[in-house]
Design a protein around this motif. Structure first.
Motif, mmCIF file in Angstrom:
data_model
loop_
_atom_site.group_PDB
_atom_site.id
_atom_site.type_symbol
_atom_site.label_atom_id
_atom_site.label_comp_id
_atom_site.label_asym_id
_atom_site.label_seq_id
_atom_site.Cartn_x
_atom_site.Cartn_y
_atom_site.Cartn_z
ATOM 1 N N GLY A 236 0.820 -1.280 -0.028
ATOM 2 C CA GLY A 236 0.004 0.011 0.072
ATOM 3 C C GLY A 236 0.849 1.209 -0.057
ATOM 4 O O GLY A 236 1.962 1.151 -0.510
ATOM 5 N N PHE A 237 0.275 2.299 0.683
ATOM 6 C CA PHE A 237 0.999 3.715 0.760
ATOM 7 C C PHE A 237 1.377 3.928 2.178
ATOM 8 O O PHE A 237 0.852 3.729 3.144
ATOM 9 C CB PHE A 237 0.284 4.598 0.272
ATOM 10 C CG PHE A 237 -0.458 4.358 -1.291
ATOM 11 C CD1 PHE A 237 0.593 4.717 -2.288
ATOM 12 C CD2 PHE A 237 -1.411 4.080 -1.638
ATOM 13 C CE1 PHE A 237 0.384 4.602 -3.519
ATOM 14 C CE2 PHE A 237 -2.019 3.826 -2.924
ATOM 15 C CZ PHE A 237 -1.033 4.133 -3.884
ATOM 16 N N HIS A 238 2.540 4.482 2.173
ATOM 17 C CA HIS A 238 3.135 4.759 3.664
ATOM 18 C C HIS A 238 3.751 6.126 3.377
ATOM 19 O O HIS A 238 3.850 6.773 2.591
ATOM 20 C CB HIS A 238 4.139 3.624 3.988
ATOM 21 C CG HIS A 238 3.834 2.156 3.607
ATOM 22 N ND1 HIS A 238 2.596 1.652 3.901
ATOM 23 C CD2 HIS A 238 4.349 1.559 2.376
ATOM 24 C CE1 HIS A 238 2.576 0.598 3.495
ATOM 25 N NE2 HIS A 238 3.463 0.518 2.536
ATOM 26 N N THR A 239 4.527 6.417 4.469
ATOM 27 C CA THR A 239 5.278 7.756 4.564
ATOM 28 C C THR A 239 6.792 7.541 5.093
ATOM 29 O O THR A 239 6.909 6.875 6.105
ATOM 30 C CB THR A 239 4.624 8.828 5.711
ATOM 31 O OG1 THR A 239 3.116 8.942 5.048
ATOM 32 C CG2 THR A 239 5.402 9.924 5.422
ATOM 33 N N ALA A 240 7.596 8.095 4.636
ATOM 34 C CA ALA A 240 9.155 7.948 4.983
ATOM 35 C C ALA A 240 9.552 9.400 5.397
ATOM 36 O O ALA A 240 9.314 10.408 4.782
ATOM 37 C CB ALA A 240 9.892 7.522 3.809
ATOM 38 N N LEU A 241 10.323 9.243 6.468
ATOM 39 C CA LEU A 241 11.137 10.496 7.016
ATOM 40 C C LEU A 241 12.446 10.380 6.528
ATOM 41 O O LEU A 241 13.269 9.635 6.962
ATOM 42 C CB LEU A 241 10.737 10.760 8.836
ATOM 43 C CG LEU A 241 9.417 10.744 8.885
ATOM 44 C CD1 LEU A 241 9.377 10.740 10.583
ATOM 45 C CD2 LEU A 241 9.046 12.264 8.607
ATOM 46 N N ILE A 242 12.825 11.535 5.836
ATOM 47 C CA ILE A 242 14.180 11.597 5.207
ATOM 48 C C ILE A 242 14.857 12.786 5.964
ATOM 49 O O ILE A 242 14.428 13.864 5.948
ATOM 50 C CB ILE A 242 14.143 11.877 3.670
ATOM 51 C CG1 ILE A 242 13.044 10.873 2.978
ATOM 52 C CG2 ILE A 242 15.398 11.823 3.032
ATOM 53 C CD1 ILE A 242 13.782 9.568 3.246
ATOM 54 N N SER A 243 16.235 12.374 6.180
ATOM 55 C CA SER A 243 17.134 13.436 6.868
ATOM 56 C C SER A 243 17.457 14.514 5.627
ATOM 57 O O SER A 243 17.863 14.325 4.434
ATOM 58 C CB SER A 243 18.564 12.879 7.270
ATOM 59 O OG SER A 243 19.262 14.126 7.607
ATOM 60 N N ARG A 244 17.326 15.892 6.068
ATOM 61 C CA ARG A 244 17.599 16.927 5.065
ATOM 62 C C ARG A 244 19.255 17.460 4.975
ATOM 63 O O ARG A 244 19.706 17.935 4.159
ATOM 64 C CB ARG A 244 16.825 18.136 5.436
ATOM 65 C CG ARG A 244 15.341 18.094 5.348
ATOM 66 C CD ARG A 244 14.689 19.465 5.509
ATOM 67 N NE ARG A 244 13.211 19.595 5.198
ATOM 68 C CZ ARG A 244 12.696 19.525 4.185
ATOM 69 N NH1 ARG A 244 13.543 19.749 3.112
ATOM 70 N NH2 ARG A 244 11.393 19.422 3.877
ATOM 71 N N ARG A 245 19.839 16.631 5.871
ATOM 72 C CA ARG A 245 21.229 16.730 5.985
ATOM 73 C C ARG A 245 21.841 15.893 5.034
ATOM 74 O O ARG A 245 22.746 16.450 4.099
ATOM 75 C CB ARG A 245 21.756 16.183 7.292
ATOM 76 C CG ARG A 245 21.697 17.488 8.548
ATOM 77 C CD ARG A 245 22.456 17.134 9.819
ATOM 78 N NE ARG A 245 22.432 17.974 10.800
ATOM 79 C CZ ARG A 245 23.024 18.084 11.875
ATOM 80 N NH1 ARG A 245 23.970 17.054 12.201
ATOM 81 N NH2 ARG A 245 22.828 18.849 12.731
ATOM 82 N N ASP A 246 21.721 14.575 4.904
ATOM 83 C CA ASP A 246 22.419 13.782 3.910
ATOM 84 C C ASP A 246 21.619 12.827 3.265
ATOM 85 O O ASP A 246 22.007 12.024 2.565
ATOM 86 C CB ASP A 246 23.503 13.051 4.934
ATOM 87 C CG ASP A 246 22.658 12.246 6.366
ATOM 88 O OD1 ASP A 246 21.375 11.898 5.905
ATOM 89 O OD2 ASP A 246 23.395 11.798 7.024
ATOM 90 N N GLY A 247 20.058 12.685 3.396
ATOM 91 C CA GLY A 247 19.341 12.227 2.653
ATOM 92 C C GLY A 247 18.952 10.864 3.007
ATOM 93 O O GLY A 247 18.306 9.862 2.514
ATOM 94 N N ARG A 248 19.702 10.418 4.361
ATOM 95 C CA ARG A 248 19.528 8.896 4.873
ATOM 96 C C ARG A 248 17.939 8.807 5.226
ATOM 97 O O ARG A 248 17.057 9.706 5.529
ATOM 98 C CB ARG A 248 20.532 8.567 5.692
ATOM 99 C CG ARG A 248 20.292 9.094 7.043
ATOM 100 C CD ARG A 248 21.399 8.679 7.983
ATOM 101 N NE ARG A 248 21.077 9.088 9.382
ATOM 102 C CZ ARG A 248 21.611 10.164 9.701
ATOM 103 N NH1 ARG A 248 22.265 11.110 8.900
ATOM 104 N NH2 ARG A 248 21.413 10.687 11.153
ATOM 105 N N LEU A 249 17.573 7.567 5.266
ATOM 106 C CA LEU A 249 16.265 7.034 5.975
ATOM 107 C C LEU A 249 16.242 7.220 7.330
ATOM 108 O O LEU A 249 16.919 6.365 7.884
ATOM 109 C CB LEU A 249 15.630 5.963 5.296
ATOM 110 C CG LEU A 249 14.238 5.234 6.048
ATOM 111 C CD1 LEU A 249 13.077 6.113 5.368
ATOM 112 C CD2 LEU A 249 14.194 3.826 5.548
ATOM 113 N N CYS A 250 15.153 7.882 8.030
ATOM 114 C CA CYS A 250 15.273 7.941 9.393
ATOM 115 C C CYS A 250 14.317 7.154 9.972
ATOM 116 O O CYS A 250 14.278 6.417 10.813
ATOM 117 C CB CYS A 250 15.209 9.409 9.934
ATOM 118 S SG CYS A 250 16.451 10.597 9.517
ATOM 119 N N ARG A 251 13.174 6.934 9.192
ATOM 120 C CA ARG A 251 12.005 6.187 9.544
ATOM 121 C C ARG A 251 10.862 6.149 8.502
ATOM 122 O O ARG A 251 10.665 7.210 7.877
ATOM 123 C CB ARG A 251 11.315 6.786 10.990
ATOM 124 C CG ARG A 251 10.373 5.917 11.655
ATOM 125 C CD ARG A 251 10.828 5.007 12.547
ATOM 126 N NE ARG A 251 9.606 4.128 12.825
ATOM 127 C CZ ARG A 251 9.943 3.147 13.632
ATOM 128 N NH1 ARG A 251 11.247 2.204 13.891
ATOM 129 N NH2 ARG A 251 8.872 2.426 14.302
#
Length: 262
Positions: A236-251
């Motif tokens: 389905g559809f979800h939400t990703a939180l991305i760091s604005r510093r280096d672009g890594r996935l936080c959660r």
């Protein structure tokens, strides 16, 4: 006069102990290996998204139950030492086969690659990966499994005919994001403009709490240092939180903001 029997059934207490031992050892090994793989294959919230813990528990119970049943069937009668060794080896091989099947299923269902597609992320499972329109072999699909999901950017063909063919293939049900030939190196510079603010109007106060409450306490992943992107997967559809510093996935959270985008 008492007659001593060399054959006969194993004492009920000893048989019960063997069955319990077979179950506990098998379940412990399968569960421990499953938990370790879950931490590797399903990081940053993917474990909850893909119900990884439930799969590990079910796998451990199945493998453990198989061990208990095999002990019950093969150890019911007194046997010579050689026969006991043969039975033990046979049980061990079947257990390894069960564990191997569990690992194979985990590797195929795991999120193998995260692909940035214009304005959202597409999570591709191992069994979905294709090359030149064909499914990848199991060895090729798990090439980077121990590093967690690989991150890529979808590169559309520059040739007009190739783009048209790809669009027709997409209409026929072939997801371009699953084509490894189109995966390019992950470049945060291309992803940064698409990041949305957590304070955006489509994010309710309750959603904000759910999104931010489980963020890791790391530099770059604090509440004021992340943006979000919609995520599409086979679930389905979800939400990703991305760091604005280096672009890594936080959660990644199982919250669908896709329909509420402004």
């Amino acid at each position: 006069m008492k007659v001593k029997h060399t054959g006969g059934s194993v004492a009920a207490g000893r048989l019960f102990g063997l069955v319990c031992l077979g179950f506990v050892v098998s379940a412990f090994v399968a569960g421990g290996l499953g938990l370790w793989l879950q931490s590797v294959l399903l990081p940053q919230g993917f474990g909850e998204l893909y119900n990884g813990m439930q799969f590990v528990v079910i796998g451990a119970l199945v493998v453990g139950g198989m061990g208990g049943v095999l002990c019950l069937v093969l150890m019911r009668r007194q046997k010579s030492r050689r026969e006991q060794i043969v039975d033990g080896v046979f049980i061990g091989l079947l257990q390894l086969a069960g564990i191997a099947l569990m690992l194979f299923v985990m590797l195929q269902l795991r999120p193998a690659r995260v692909v940035f597609v214009g304005d959202h992320l597409r999570v591709v499972s191992g069994f979905e990966l294709q090359s030149a329109g064909r499914s990848l072999s199991i060895l090729a699909s798990v090439e980077d499994a121990l590093d967690g999901p690989g991150w890529y950017v979808l590169n559309w063909p520059k040739d007009a005919a190739a783009r048209q063919a790809l669009l027709f293939a997409e209409l026929a049900g072939q997801d371009p994001a699953a084509q490894v030939d189109l995966h390019g190196e992950y470049a945060f510079q291309r992803v940064m403009p698409a990041l949305r603010e957590v304070a955006a109007s489509e994010v309710t106060a309750l959603d904000k709490v759910k999104l931010l409450s489980k963020l890791p306490a790391e530099d770059g992943c604090l509440a004021d240092e992340v943006g979000w992107l919609p995520v599409k997967s086979r679930l389905g559809f979800h939400t990703a939180l991305i760091s604005r510093r280096d672009g890594r996935l936080c959660r990644v959270e199982n919250i669908d903001l896709w329909q509420r985008q402004g």
